[in-house]
Scaffold this motif. Structure first.
Motif, short mmCIF file in Angstrom:
data_model
loop_
_atom_site.label_atom_id
_atom_site.label_comp_id
_atom_site.label_asym_id
_atom_site.label_seq_id
_atom_site.Cartn_x
_atom_site.Cartn_y
_atom_site.Cartn_z
N GLN A 77 107.75 36.07 19.48
CA GLN A 77 108.95 35.75 20.26
C GLN A 77 108.80 36.37 21.65
OE1 GLN A 77 111.17 33.59 18.96
NE2 GLN A 77 109.91 33.59 17.12
N PRO A 78 109.40 35.76 22.68
CA PRO A 78 109.15 36.20 24.06
C PRO A 78 109.81 37.51 24.47
CG PRO A 78 110.72 34.41 24.03
CD PRO A 78 110.23 34.57 22.63
N THR A 79 110.82 37.96 23.70
CA THR A 79 111.52 39.20 24.06
C THR A 79 111.91 39.94 22.80
OG1 THR A 79 113.75 38.25 23.95
CG2 THR A 79 112.59 38.06 26.07
N ILE A 103 117.93 35.17 14.19
CA ILE A 103 119.05 35.25 15.13
C ILE A 103 118.51 35.82 16.44
CG2 ILE A 103 121.31 36.25 15.59
CD1 ILE A 103 121.59 36.44 12.47
N GLY A 104 118.63 35.03 17.49
CA GLY A 104 118.13 35.45 18.79
C GLY A 104 119.15 36.26 19.55
N PRO A 105 118.70 36.91 20.61
CA PRO A 105 119.63 37.71 21.41
C PRO A 105 120.60 36.81 22.18
CG PRO A 105 117.48 37.60 22.47
CD PRO A 105 117.34 36.92 21.13
N LEU A 115 106.55 40.80 24.16
CA LEU A 115 106.39 39.97 22.98
C LEU A 115 106.77 40.77 21.73
CD1 LEU A 115 102.98 38.26 23.79
CD2 LEU A 115 105.28 37.33 24.11
N THR A 116 107.51 40.15 20.82
CA THR A 116 107.90 40.80 19.57
C THR A 116 107.57 39.86 18.41
OG1 THR A 116 110.17 39.98 19.72
CG2 THR A 116 109.73 42.18 20.64
N TYR A 117 107.57 40.42 17.21
CA TYR A 117 107.18 39.68 16.01
C TYR A 117 108.19 39.96 14.90
CZ TYR A 117 103.01 39.70 18.86
OH TYR A 117 102.14 39.57 19.92
#
Length: 134
Positions: A77-79, A103-105, A115-117
């Motif tokens: 994920q980009p953030t 669930i996104g921010p 980048l996060t996973y």
């Protein structure tokens, strides 16, 4: 030799996870109690599999004695700021069914610009049935 053994285990997990069978979700036998655990509390084999797959979405289960671990990852994920909700975990006549959501921010959240996973590890009692993911 370790790489070959890992690939055999990984392939068997993937093939098991891809098995298609009709599940009667209306024939829910019971809910399963579960705990979402931290990676520090997970068996090392799970951590190794996560590290090798984390850039792409993945799903697998791992049995260890009396416990069943169900792992769901949503890939890169980009953030930061993402979380995973376990919406449901239950048993039917022929399967264990887990339903999760990423669930996104929100736009108002302050997030890490890296980048996060996001992934979740669910621990429950061992039941000898295949796991299906909604």
């Amino acid at each position: 030799m370790k790489k070959i053994l890992f690939l055999v285990v990984l392939l068997s997990l993937i093939l098991t996870a891809c098995k298609t069978e009709k599940i009667d979700q209306g024939n829910r036998k019971s809910d399963l109690e579960f705990t979402v655990i931290d990676e520090d509390d997970a068996p090392q084999e799970i951590i190794n599999m996560i590290e090798n797959q984390k850039q792409e979405p993945f799903r697998f289960s791992y049995a260890n004695g009396n416990d069943l671990y169900i792992v769901v990852g949503y890939g890169e994920q980009p953030t930061g700021g993402y979380s995973i909700q376990v919406k449901d975990l239950y048993v039917t006549e022929n399967a264990i069914v887990i339903d999760t959501d990423l669930i996104g921010p929100s736009k108002e959240d302050l997030v890490t610009m890296a980048l996060t996973y996001p992934r979740v590890i669910v621990k429950t009692e061992y039941i000898d049935k295949p796991v299906y993911y909604n």
